[in-house]
Scaffold this motif. Sequence first.
Motif, mmCIF file in Angstrom:
data_model
loop_
_atom_site.group_PDB
_atom_site.id
_atom_site.type_symbol
_atom_site.label_atom_id
_atom_site.label_comp_id
_atom_site.label_asym_id
_atom_site.label_seq_id
_atom_site.Cartn_x
_atom_site.Cartn_y
_atom_site.Cartn_z
ATOM 1 N N ASN A 96 0.801 -1.225 0.000
ATOM 2 C CA ASN A 96 0.000 0.000 0.000
ATOM 3 C C ASN A 96 0.833 1.273 0.000
ATOM 4 O OD1 ASN A 96 -2.388 -1.548 0.306
ATOM 5 N ND2 ASN A 96 -1.882 -1.806 2.468
ATOM 6 N N ALA A 97 2.112 1.140 0.270
ATOM 7 C CA ALA A 97 2.915 2.347 0.472
ATOM 8 C C ALA A 97 3.373 2.961 -0.847
ATOM 9 C CB ALA A 97 4.137 1.994 1.304
ATOM 10 N N PRO A 98 3.513 4.268 -0.865
ATOM 11 C CA PRO A 98 4.126 4.884 -2.037
ATOM 12 C C PRO A 98 5.620 4.578 -2.044
ATOM 13 C CG PRO A 98 3.802 6.518 -0.314
ATOM 14 C CD PRO A 98 3.226 5.224 0.206
ATOM 15 N N SER A 99 6.261 4.751 -3.199
ATOM 16 C CA SER A 99 7.721 4.594 -3.215
ATOM 17 C C SER A 99 8.322 5.691 -2.347
ATOM 18 C CB SER A 99 8.267 4.780 -4.632
ATOM 19 O OG SER A 99 7.687 3.824 -5.443
ATOM 20 N N PRO A 100 9.371 5.348 -1.619
ATOM 21 C CA PRO A 100 9.971 6.363 -0.761
ATOM 22 C C PRO A 100 10.455 7.571 -1.562
ATOM 23 C CG PRO A 100 10.825 4.178 -0.259
ATOM 24 C CD PRO A 100 10.016 4.041 -1.500
ATOM 25 N N GLN A 101 10.182 8.749 -1.042
ATOM 26 C CA GLN A 101 10.705 9.969 -1.670
ATOM 27 C C GLN A 101 12.119 10.203 -1.149
ATOM 28 O OE1 GLN A 101 8.060 13.380 -1.049
ATOM 29 N NE2 GLN A 101 6.468 11.939 -0.439
ATOM 30 N N PRO A 102 13.118 10.245 -2.015
ATOM 31 C CA PRO A 102 14.478 10.453 -1.508
ATOM 32 C C PRO A 102 14.661 11.873 -0.973
ATOM 33 C CG PRO A 102 14.459 10.035 -3.886
ATOM 34 C CD PRO A 102 13.041 10.095 -3.455
ATOM 35 N N LEU A 103 15.259 11.972 0.182
ATOM 36 C CA LEU A 103 15.559 13.292 0.748
ATOM 37 C C LEU A 103 16.985 13.665 0.364
ATOM 38 C CD1 LEU A 103 14.104 12.949 4.366
ATOM 39 C CD2 LEU A 103 13.046 14.047 2.387
ATOM 40 N N SER A 104 17.230 14.943 0.288
ATOM 41 C CA SER A 104 18.587 15.363 -0.080
ATOM 42 C C SER A 104 19.518 15.380 1.130
ATOM 43 C CB SER A 104 18.542 16.754 -0.719
ATOM 44 O OG SER A 104 17.927 17.644 0.185
ATOM 45 N N GLU A 105 18.956 15.229 2.323
ATOM 46 C CA GLU A 105 19.810 15.238 3.527
ATOM 47 C C GLU A 105 20.797 14.071 3.469
ATOM 48 O OE1 GLU A 105 16.963 14.619 6.604
ATOM 49 O OE2 GLU A 105 15.826 16.414 6.108
ATOM 50 N N LYS A 106 22.007 14.300 3.988
ATOM 51 C CA LYS A 106 23.042 13.234 4.042
ATOM 52 C C LYS A 106 23.616 13.212 5.452
ATOM 53 C CE LYS A 106 24.518 11.367 0.020
ATOM 54 N NZ LYS A 106 25.229 10.150 -0.226
ATOM 55 N N TYR A 107 23.809 12.040 5.971
ATOM 56 C CA TYR A 107 24.284 11.936 7.351
ATOM 57 C C TYR A 107 25.524 11.040 7.432
ATOM 58 C CZ TYR A 107 19.912 14.139 8.508
ATOM 59 O OH TYR A 107 18.889 15.044 8.585
ATOM 60 N N SER A 146 14.722 3.938 4.967
ATOM 61 C CA SER A 146 13.401 4.452 4.585
ATOM 62 C C SER A 146 12.520 4.485 5.824
ATOM 63 C CB SER A 146 12.753 3.555 3.539
ATOM 64 O OG SER A 146 13.605 3.446 2.423
ATOM 65 N N TYR A 147 11.738 5.543 5.917
ATOM 66 C CA TYR A 147 10.849 5.637 7.081
ATOM 67 C C TYR A 147 9.511 6.233 6.678
ATOM 68 C CZ TYR A 147 12.150 10.622 7.360
ATOM 69 O OH TYR A 147 12.360 11.950 7.087
ATOM 70 N N ALA A 148 8.497 5.808 7.428
ATOM 71 C CA ALA A 148 7.131 6.290 7.167
ATOM 72 C C ALA A 148 6.771 7.300 8.240
ATOM 73 C CB ALA A 148 6.155 5.130 7.207
ATOM 74 N N THR A 149 6.186 8.387 7.812
ATOM 75 C CA THR A 149 5.724 9.394 8.764
ATOM 76 C C THR A 149 4.477 10.033 8.186
ATOM 77 O OG1 THR A 149 6.305 11.377 10.001
ATOM 78 C CG2 THR A 149 7.312 11.142 7.825
ATOM 79 N N GLY A 150 3.472 10.176 9.000
ATOM 80 C CA GLY A 150 2.225 10.680 8.453
ATOM 81 C C GLY A 150 1.816 9.820 7.277
ATOM 82 N N ARG A 151 1.545 10.466 6.164
ATOM 83 C CA ARG A 151 1.101 9.691 4.993
ATOM 84 C C ARG A 151 2.243 9.461 4.008
ATOM 85 N NH1 ARG A 151 -2.626 13.534 6.441
ATOM 86 N NH2 ARG A 151 -4.551 12.638 7.219
ATOM 87 N N SER A 200 13.168 8.322 2.018
ATOM 88 C CA SER A 200 14.418 7.597 2.197
ATOM 89 C C SER A 200 15.537 8.621 2.378
ATOM 90 C CB SER A 200 14.705 6.676 1.012
ATOM 91 O OG SER A 200 14.936 7.444 -0.137
ATOM 92 N N VAL A 201 16.487 8.220 3.179
ATOM 93 C CA VAL A 201 17.576 9.132 3.510
ATOM 94 C C VAL A 201 18.863 8.314 3.556
ATOM 95 C CG1 VAL A 201 17.071 8.885 5.988
ATOM 96 C CG2 VAL A 201 18.301 10.889 5.201
ATOM 97 N N ARG A 202 19.972 8.950 3.192
ATOM 98 C CA ARG A 202 21.225 8.195 3.116
ATOM 99 C C ARG A 202 22.227 8.621 4.185
ATOM 100 N NH1 ARG A 202 22.802 6.924 -3.111
ATOM 101 N NH2 ARG A 202 20.861 5.845 -3.601
ATOM 102 N N GLY A 203 23.027 7.676 4.564
ATOM 103 C CA GLY A 203 24.088 7.965 5.521
ATOM 104 C C GLY A 203 25.271 7.074 5.230
#
Length: 656
Positions: free
Chosen positions: A90-101, A431-436, A440-443
């Motif tokens: 049911n989930a959408p594909s993760p939206q990649p964030l530009s944040e880098k850790y 990848s994490y789900a929050t709200g709706r 995805s975020v990279r480190g």
Amino acid sequence: MTKRNSETLSDPELGMHRVIPRRDFLNGAALTIGSALLPDAHHPQNSKSSAEEAQDRPGYNPPLSTGLRGSHPGSFETAHSLRDGTFWKNAPSPQPLSEKYDLIIVGGGISGLAAAHFYRQRAGTNAKILILENHDDFGGHAKRNEFHLGGKLQLLNGGTMLIDSPTPYSAEAAGLLNKLGIDPVALDKTYTDRSLYRSLGLGTGVFFDRETFGSDCLVKTPRGIEEDGSSSGSADAHWQTFLENSPLSLAARRDLLRIETQSVDYLPGLTSAEKKDRLSRISYKDFLLNIAKTDPGVVTFYQTRTNGEWGVGIDAEPALDCWALGLPGFQGLNLEPGAAPHMSYSGAGYTNGGSPRFHFPDGNASIARLLVRNLIPAAVPGNSAEDVVTASANYAQLDSPDSPVRIRLNSTVVRARNLPDSQNPADVEISYATGRDVFSVRGKACVLACWNMTIPFLCPELPEKQKEALHYLVKVPLVYTSVALRNWTAFQKLGVSNLYCPGAYWNSVSLNWVVNIGDYKSPRSPEEPILIHLSRTPCKPGLPAREQHKAGRMELLVTPFEIFERKIRDQLARALAPGGFDPARDIEAITVNRWPHGYGYEYNPLFDPDWPPGQAPHEIGRQRFGHITIANTDSGATAYTDVAINQAYRAVSELM
Ligand SMILES: Cc1cc2nc3c(=O)[nH]c(=O)nc-3n(C[C@H](O)[C@H](O)[C@H](O)COP(=O)(O)OP(=O)(O)OC[C@H]3O[C@@H](n4cnc5c(N)ncnc54)[C@H](O)[C@@H]3O)c2cc1C
């Protein structure tokens, strides 16, 4: 002694009609800040929800929330749908964030926060760290319950209660406490008041419930007044008075008196080591029934004495561990002090002493808040272990782009993977789900400081043997409830500050600890409002320990707030009404901290094999996986704050 044969009270008599903040989230009315937005967590058609930003809103302060807390509704549904295999459908594909850790940490409990601390120690304070936490607050089990009663701040722990471990804190764990300004010995000496209740004549009592013992009856225990266990006059006489006032049968009274007061060698002819070995292989229940030959009523009396420690009763705890915990019946066995083979972690530890103890008014939530202060100073103002107790946390500072460390709440991690070497040898994608939404975020690396049994679902690529080992660790379900009372005159009239309730729904009821630290002052007069603590460890006596924990978890997941509330009102009425307690009038607020995934699993010598070194499930389960390492108390196979810190230290060391 007080007796009362109470009738069942009606809902209005119990005060079920009273207007107190109530949330029955199981029926879909999720009102918690932030989590309100989570049930729709993966509807691709919905636009970005503001759940992620909820923590930035003015007034966001989860410790103030009442109703159903702990693993509150909104915190677990995503993880359960991941477990059930429905999430990604049911989930959408993760939206990649530009944040880098540099480091992404999954889980904002003490282990995750400590991992951030240790990483910064090695990588420097500019290291960029993201902590993702599925609850609406940081701290994991170390949660703060905050009330303002009559204009005065009152605090209780919603989970992790105090600094207290069966073994001394390691150099790393003690060093971290020291760094945070926590000296448990000095704090305890300076701020814990153990004399107030005693000076008012209050001690411990036993509440015998009519369903288990035939009639409702509250009896002060023989050791009621003296916290150290001593009592004036003959212990026999005190026990006799107690037993005469109890609803126990004559045979049970006779045998309980023997177990408590007489020195009998129930295993004559064996050496201390042989006795210990024997006791490590039978339950305390078996010891009482088959070795000490007591009446079954004695078992009923002690049945839940081990629940608070291990989450199961004496049917599933080895007699030797019960000896270590201080249960009676072993006085005449002349067991040599110290641990023996085939003992649980806690049992073995307690025979050798333990760590210093200190209870902050909000339990170890103060440690979590001090850790957050250390990582993000603007989020928790102040500079001492004293002032953290009353400090107002500024949640809007937790996930600030200006800070090298960011804590993102209401965010359930659903995938943690090493990226293929061809892309970038040092990258993980979380990848994490929050709200709706799903992001995805990279480190460069990741520490999974979350509950170990969730890890196979986050990392399906793990070796099968490791996943199997991680699944072995069944966490212990618990409920810690904070109830705000208008006053505590009923406790005073009955002469009790805490109750052991062997057969009742709530295993224990206690007035809040008396701790006066910094600007925080505990109530002193019985006329003042107070918080009381009730605990329940749901389990199914008779089953193996891990099965009992699973059954208890199921029970918690289907128990709505209304049931908890009725059980609170009913039990307090039945125990305390003879002191003038009226649940409809005297209860001001209720916070039920429900922990279906509570204590980290500790091996139980009755049910778990003695694994060869390195082959225990927690050791196999916590193996490093590429750039991902594993922390949390689960990977130490027990449930203590020092272990959470030790495991964080190991997980970070494996990365560096
Ligand atoms: C009721 C109770 C009382 C306790 N009392 C004591 C005590 O008095 N003294 C003591 O030393 N210990 C006590 N403990 C043990 C306690 O578990 C540890 O001391 C310590 O707080 C555990 O820290 P942790 O970080 O390892 O785990 P946790 O506190 O459980 O933190 C892990 C966090 O990871 C989060 N998480 C899980 N999955 C995900 C995911 N997929 N995405 C994002 N986040 C995720 C969890 O929700 C949780 O918040 C108690 C525990 C309980 C439940």
